[in-house]
Design a protein around this motif. Structure first.
Motif, PDB file in Angstrom:
ATOM      1  N   PHE A  68       0.835  -1.213   0.000  1.00 49.91           N
ATOM      2  CA  PHE A  68       0.000   0.000   0.000  1.00 49.91           C
ATOM      3  C   PHE A  68       0.867   1.260   0.000  1.00 49.91           C
ATOM      4  CE2 PHE A  68      -2.425   3.227   2.383  1.00 49.91           C
ATOM      5  CZ  PHE A  68      -3.594   3.246   1.656  1.00 49.91           C
ATOM      6  N   ARG A  69       0.450   2.265  -0.777  1.00 47.38           N
ATOM      7  CA  ARG A  69       1.181   3.529  -0.795  1.00 47.38           C
ATOM      8  C   ARG A  69       0.388   4.602  -0.068  1.00 47.38           C
ATOM      9  NH1 ARG A  69       2.367   2.934  -6.638  1.00 47.38           N
ATOM     10  NH2 ARG A  69       0.871   4.596  -6.914  1.00 47.38           N
ATOM     11  N   GLY A  70       0.685   4.756   1.232  1.00 53.68           N
ATOM     12  CA  GLY A  70       0.095   5.848   2.006  1.00 53.68           C
ATOM     13  C   GLY A  70       1.009   7.059   1.931  1.00 53.68           C
ATOM     14  N   ARG A  71       0.910   7.939   2.923  1.00 56.62           N
ATOM     15  CA  ARG A  71       1.695   9.179   2.828  1.00 56.62           C
ATOM     16  C   ARG A  71       3.191   8.891   2.909  1.00 56.62           C
ATOM     17  NH1 ARG A  71       3.818  11.876   7.637  1.00 56.62           N
ATOM     18  NH2 ARG A  71       3.300  10.634   9.461  1.00 56.62           N
ATOM     19  N   PRO A  72       3.999   9.612   2.138  1.00 62.55           N
ATOM     20  CA  PRO A  72       5.447   9.400   2.211  1.00 62.55           C
ATOM     21  C   PRO A  72       6.004   9.912   3.540  1.00 62.55           C
ATOM     22  CG  PRO A  72       4.924  11.190   0.697  1.00 62.55           C
ATOM     23  CD  PRO A  72       3.621  10.623   1.152  1.00 62.55           C
ATOM     24  N   VAL A  73       6.949   9.146   4.107  1.00 61.95           N
ATOM     25  CA  VAL A  73       7.569   9.556   5.374  1.00 61.95           C
ATOM     26  C   VAL A  73       9.089   9.403   5.267  1.00 61.95           C
ATOM     27  CG1 VAL A  73       5.593   8.900   6.800  1.00 61.95           C
ATOM     28  CG2 VAL A  73       7.357   7.219   6.347  1.00 61.95           C
ATOM     29  N   LEU A  74       9.791  10.094   6.151  1.00 64.69           N
ATOM     30  CA  LEU A  74      11.248   9.957   6.204  1.00 64.69           C
ATOM     31  C   LEU A  74      11.608   8.891   7.218  1.00 64.69           C
ATOM     32  CD1 LEU A  74      12.413  13.693   6.185  1.00 64.69           C
ATOM     33  CD2 LEU A  74      12.653  12.036   4.338  1.00 64.69           C
ATOM     34  N   VAL A  75      12.543   8.032   6.860  1.00 68.60           N
ATOM     35  CA  VAL A  75      12.933   6.932   7.748  1.00 68.60           C
ATOM     36  C   VAL A  75      13.926   7.446   8.790  1.00 68.60           C
ATOM     37  CG1 VAL A  75      13.936   4.630   7.887  1.00 68.60           C
ATOM     38  CG2 VAL A  75      12.660   5.316   5.849  1.00 68.60           C
ATOM     39  N   GLN A  76      13.606   7.196  10.052  1.00 64.73           N
ATOM     40  CA  GLN A  76      14.514   7.558  11.142  1.00 64.73           C
ATOM     41  C   GLN A  76      15.241   6.294  11.587  1.00 64.73           C
ATOM     42  OE1 GLN A  76      12.658   8.924  14.755  1.00 64.73           O
ATOM     43  NE2 GLN A  76      14.189  10.531  14.967  1.00 64.73           N
ATOM     44  N   ASP A  77      16.562   6.349  11.506  1.00 68.63           N
ATOM     45  CA  ASP A  77      17.370   5.165  11.751  1.00 68.63           C
ATOM     46  C   ASP A  77      18.384   5.493  12.834  1.00 68.63           C
ATOM     47  OD1 ASP A  77      18.696   2.808  11.493  1.00 68.63           O
ATOM     48  OD2 ASP A  77      18.994   2.938   9.337  1.00 68.63           O
ATOM     49  N   ASN A  78      18.365   4.771  13.933  1.00 60.50           N
ATOM     50  CA  ASN A  78      19.250   5.057  15.068  1.00 60.50           C
ATOM     51  C   ASN A  78      19.164   6.528  15.494  1.00 60.50           C
ATOM     52  OD1 ASN A  78      20.216   2.416  15.093  1.00 60.50           O
ATOM     53  ND2 ASN A  78      21.721   2.892  13.507  1.00 60.50           N
ATOM     54  N   GLY A  79      17.946   7.041  15.527  1.00 61.55           N
ATOM     55  CA  GLY A  79      17.722   8.414  16.001  1.00 61.55           C
ATOM     56  C   GLY A  79      18.013   9.503  14.985  1.00 61.55           C
ATOM     57  N   LYS A  80      18.494   9.114  13.796  1.00 65.37           N
ATOM     58  CA  LYS A  80      18.827  10.130  12.784  1.00 65.37           C
ATOM     59  C   LYS A  80      18.047   9.867  11.504  1.00 65.37           C
ATOM     60  CE  LYS A  80      23.671  10.587  14.041  1.00 65.37           C
ATOM     61  NZ  LYS A  80      24.966  10.112  13.586  1.00 65.37           N
ATOM     62  N   GLU A  81      17.900  10.907  10.699  1.00 65.69           N
ATOM     63  CA  GLU A  81      17.286  10.685   9.392  1.00 65.69           C
ATOM     64  C   GLU A  81      18.303  10.011   8.488  1.00 65.69           C
ATOM     65  OE1 GLU A  81      18.885  13.461  10.537  1.00 65.69           O
ATOM     66  OE2 GLU A  81      17.645  15.059   9.726  1.00 65.69           O
ATOM     67  N   ARG A  82      17.825   9.119   7.621  1.00 62.20           N
ATOM     68  CA  ARG A  82      18.723   8.497   6.647  1.00 62.20           C
ATOM     69  C   ARG A  82      19.032   9.463   5.507  1.00 62.20           C
ATOM     70  NH1 ARG A  82      16.248   2.472   5.468  1.00 62.20           N
ATOM     71  NH2 ARG A  82      17.122   1.427   7.297  1.00 62.20           N
ATOM     72  N   CYS A  83      18.147  10.418   5.313  1.00 58.99           N
ATOM     73  CA  CYS A  83      18.235  11.333   4.175  1.00 58.99           C
ATOM     74  C   CYS A  83      19.564  12.096   4.164  1.00 58.99           C
ATOM     75  CB  CYS A  83      17.069  12.309   4.265  1.00 58.99           C
ATOM     76  SG  CYS A  83      17.100  13.562   2.994  1.00 58.99           S
ATOM     77  N   VAL A  84      20.152  12.197   2.959  1.00 55.18           N
ATOM     78  CA  VAL A  84      21.392  12.963   2.808  1.00 55.18           C
ATOM     79  C   VAL A  84      21.154  14.238   1.981  1.00 55.18           C
ATOM     80  CG1 VAL A  84      22.959  11.021   3.075  1.00 55.18           C
ATOM     81  CG2 VAL A  84      22.032  11.539   0.820  1.00 55.18           C
ATOM     82  N   ALA A  85      19.880  14.583   1.850  1.00 57.47           N
ATOM     83  CA  ALA A  85      19.485  15.822   1.155  1.00 57.47           C
ATOM     84  C   ALA A  85      20.099  15.918  -0.243  1.00 57.47           C
ATOM     85  CB  ALA A  85      19.845  17.035   1.996  1.00 57.47           C
ATOM     86  N   CYS A  86      20.049  14.791  -0.974  1.00 57.41           N
ATOM     87  CA  CYS A  86      20.599  14.804  -2.339  1.00 57.41           C
ATOM     88  C   CYS A  86      19.674  15.529  -3.306  1.00 57.41           C
ATOM     89  CB  CYS A  86      20.852  13.381  -2.817  1.00 57.41           C
ATOM     90  SG  CYS A  86      19.346  12.429  -3.038  1.00 57.41           S
ATOM     91  N   GLY A  87      18.395  15.591  -2.971  1.00 54.05           N
ATOM     92  CA  GLY A  87      17.447  16.328  -3.809  1.00 54.05           C
ATOM     93  C   GLY A  87      16.814  15.514  -4.923  1.00 54.05           C
ATOM     94  N   ILE A 138      13.224   7.725   2.172  1.00 53.20           N
ATOM     95  CA  ILE A 138      11.825   8.168   2.105  1.00 53.20           C
ATOM     96  C   ILE A 138      11.024   6.994   1.569  1.00 53.20           C
ATOM     97  CG2 ILE A 138      12.081   9.212  -0.225  1.00 53.20           C
ATOM     98  CD1 ILE A 138      10.148  11.417   0.753  1.00 53.20           C
ATOM     99  N   VAL A 139      10.015   6.589   2.312  1.00 55.66           N
ATOM    100  CA  VAL A 139       9.219   5.427   1.895  1.00 55.66           C
ATOM    101  C   VAL A 139       7.738   5.746   2.059  1.00 55.66           C
ATOM    102  CG1 VAL A 139      11.002   3.733   2.493  1.00 55.66           C
ATOM    103  CG2 VAL A 139       9.271   4.341   4.187  1.00 55.66           C
ATOM    104  N   MET A 140       6.927   4.955   1.378  1.00 54.03           N
ATOM    105  CA  MET A 140       5.481   5.137   1.472  1.00 54.03           C
ATOM    106  C   MET A 140       4.985   4.375   2.713  1.00 54.03           C
ATOM    107  SD  MET A 140       5.369   6.990  -1.113  1.00 54.03           S
ATOM    108  CE  MET A 140       3.674   7.392  -1.490  1.00 54.03           C
ATOM    109  N   SER A 141       4.264   5.076   3.578  1.00 51.13           N
ATOM    110  CA  SER A 141       3.820   4.458   4.827  1.00 51.13           C
ATOM    111  C   SER A 141       2.396   3.905   4.664  1.00 51.13           C
ATOM    112  CB  SER A 141       3.838   5.502   5.935  1.00 51.13           C
ATOM    113  OG  SER A 141       2.834   6.456   5.681  1.00 51.13           O
ATOM    114  N   LYS A 142       1.817   3.485   5.789  1.00 48.96           N
ATOM    115  CA  LYS A 142       0.444   2.970   5.742  1.00 48.96           C
ATOM    116  C   LYS A 142      -0.573   4.033   6.126  1.00 48.96           C
ATOM    117  CE  LYS A 142       1.573  -1.843   6.703  1.00 48.96           C
ATOM    118  NZ  LYS A 142       1.265  -3.010   7.518  1.00 48.96           N
ATOM    119  N   ASP A 143      -0.125   5.260   6.394  1.00 46.78           N
ATOM    120  CA  ASP A 143      -1.056   6.324   6.810  1.00 46.78           C
ATOM    121  C   ASP A 143      -1.933   6.756   5.647  1.00 46.78           C
ATOM    122  OD1 ASP A 143       0.105   6.237   9.203  1.00 46.78           O
ATOM    123  OD2 ASP A 143       0.920   8.275   9.196  1.00 46.78           O
ATOM    124  N   TYR A 144      -3.238   6.699   5.844  1.00 48.18           N
ATOM    125  CA  TYR A 144      -4.126   7.112   4.752  1.00 48.18           C
ATOM    126  C   TYR A 144      -5.144   8.161   5.180  1.00 48.18           C
ATOM    127  CZ  TYR A 144      -6.810   3.407   7.060  1.00 48.18           C
ATOM    128  OH  TYR A 144      -7.430   2.620   7.983  1.00 48.18           O
TER     129      TYR A 144
END
Ligand code: SF4
Ligand code: SF4
Length: 224
Positions: A68-87, A138-144
């Motif tokens: 299911f593709r719910g709202r996109p969310v940022l993955v928090q891994d070990n207390g930090k965002e995985r995102c490296v702001a590559c754009g 960034i992954v699609m969550s189950k939030d709808y």
């Protein structure tokens, strides 16, 4: 051949005209309607004894499957965002819903998003952001069920977007199963914070090779 030019003195007979001979006449039962009404009531009555599929929302909530593709969310891994702001996600987003500003850090990942926002009024849940993200950040969550009282509330910042990876396990497992089978093949992939770096790539690899050439080279290496 029929002449369809407009003649107001002698209008052309069409299918909706009462004079059209091909129109089927209703029989007596069809004209009184009662058999059709009883048929409808019988159908409704039968449904009363079938198992219900209706959820008493919001008390009862539907738990969507991992696909299911719910709202996109940022993955928090070990207390930090995985995102490296590559754009890349912002670039791939068709309705331009994502905006961010990169900042630098001394951590292994070197970059992180100083701010990261998704305008949920624009998001069309296409999943392209998830598709292109090289960090599985960034992954699609189950939030709808999203509710806002103003346009401003619909702009989700990092605080609203970050979700611990444990809560996204279903989706991350789904992505691993179906999409990310290449991890660890060419990059030094570290599960801890989903870090993979071309810097540490096996010294045997010629870094000028394309992915297709690298696959070919690996196949040749295995066959020798
Ligand atoms: S979420 Fe992924 S694609 Fe988007 S900026 Fe962060 S690392 Fe890049
Ligand atoms: S799901 Fe699609 S529309 Fe929504 S933020 Fe991601 S790329 Fe943009």
């Amino acid at each position: 051949m029929a002449d369809y030019t407009q003649n107001l003195d002698q209008p052309v007979v069409n299918k909706l005209s009462g004079t059209d001979k091909s129109e089927r006449k209703l029989n007596l039962l069809e004209r009184v309607y009662l058999p059709e009404i009883f048929k409808g009531m019988w159908y409704t009555f039968k449904q009363m004894f079938k198992p219900t599929v209706t959820y008493m929302y919001p008390e009862e909530r539907w738990d969507p499957p991992a696909i299911f593709r719910g709202r996109p969310v940022l993955v928090q891994d070990n207390g930090k965002e995985r995102c490296v702001a590559c754009g890349l996600c912002a670039r791939a987003c068709p309705p331009l819903a994502i905006s961010m500003q990169a900042a630098e850090t001394d951590d292994e990942k070197e970059r992180f998003p100083d701010f990261f926002e998704i305008n949920m009024l624009r998001c069309i849940y296409c999943g392209f952001c998830e598709e292109v993200c090289p960090e599985e950040a960034i992954v699609m969550s189950k939030d709808y069920d999203l509710v806002y009282h103003s346009r401003g509330e619909a702009i989700y910042d990092k605080e609203k977007l970050l979700v611990p990876k444990e809560e996204l396990k279903d989706r991350l497992d789904f992505l691993k199963e179906y999409k990310n089978k290449q991890f660890g093949q060419f990059w030094n992939f570290k599960q801890d914070n989903n870090i993979h770096s071309v810097r540490d790539r096996d010294a045997d690899w010629n870094t000028g090779l394309s992915l297709v050439d690298m696959l070919e080279a690996e196949k040749n290496k295995e066959s020798n």
